[in-house]
Motif scaffolding. Sequence first.
Motif, mmCIF file in Angstrom:
data_model
loop_
_atom_site.group_PDB
_atom_site.id
_atom_site.type_symbol
_atom_site.label_atom_id
_atom_site.label_comp_id
_atom_site.label_asym_id
_atom_site.label_seq_id
_atom_site.Cartn_x
_atom_site.Cartn_y
_atom_site.Cartn_z
ATOM 1 N N ILE A 148 33.176 42.894 54.052
ATOM 2 C CA ILE A 148 33.833 41.482 53.157
ATOM 3 C C ILE A 148 33.682 40.183 53.807
ATOM 4 N N SER B 191 31.778 41.862 47.343
ATOM 5 C CA SER B 191 32.912 41.652 47.946
ATOM 6 C C SER B 191 34.179 42.057 47.335
ATOM 7 N N LEU C 206 37.021 44.481 48.307
ATOM 8 C CA LEU C 206 38.520 44.257 48.381
ATOM 9 C C LEU C 206 39.390 45.110 47.498
ATOM 10 N N SER D 249 26.421 46.487 48.757
ATOM 11 C CA SER D 249 26.153 45.529 50.128
ATOM 12 C C SER D 249 24.917 46.188 50.493
#
Length: 132
Positions: free
Chosen positions: A18, A67, A71, A93
């Motif tokens: 993140i 991200s 989260l 990612s």
Amino acid sequence: MKLLSNYPAEILILFFLIITYVQSSIDKITDWKGNIAFIKDHFKNSPLKNYVPVLLAVVLVVEIIASILMLIGVYQIYTSEAKEIALLGIELSAITLLFLLVGQRLAKDYAGAMSLTVYFILTVIGVYLLNN
């Protein structure tokens, strides 16, 4: 409640990624022209040279989505121990890192491609842990 939940390795990997992608996204947004200029120069001898703005925008969007999902995933791990959203974020990612690897290889930046390996290994470990 434990500080890092019942999934400390997963949480630490998610936070690492993140931080990496949020910082990278902020840098792209705040210095778009500088990033375009740098990357155009970096890819001047590759087949990607004419597509830099579009490709950078794609990477930026995927970094932001990954991200956000990671989260949300951290929150879900803490509140319900659900890992599906975190897994989706970390898989995005990994895809982002593969995009970057292709670019580095096409630009013949082998050292840059090699530096992505550390991030990719960590991401694959995260995928593995979140799948169990």
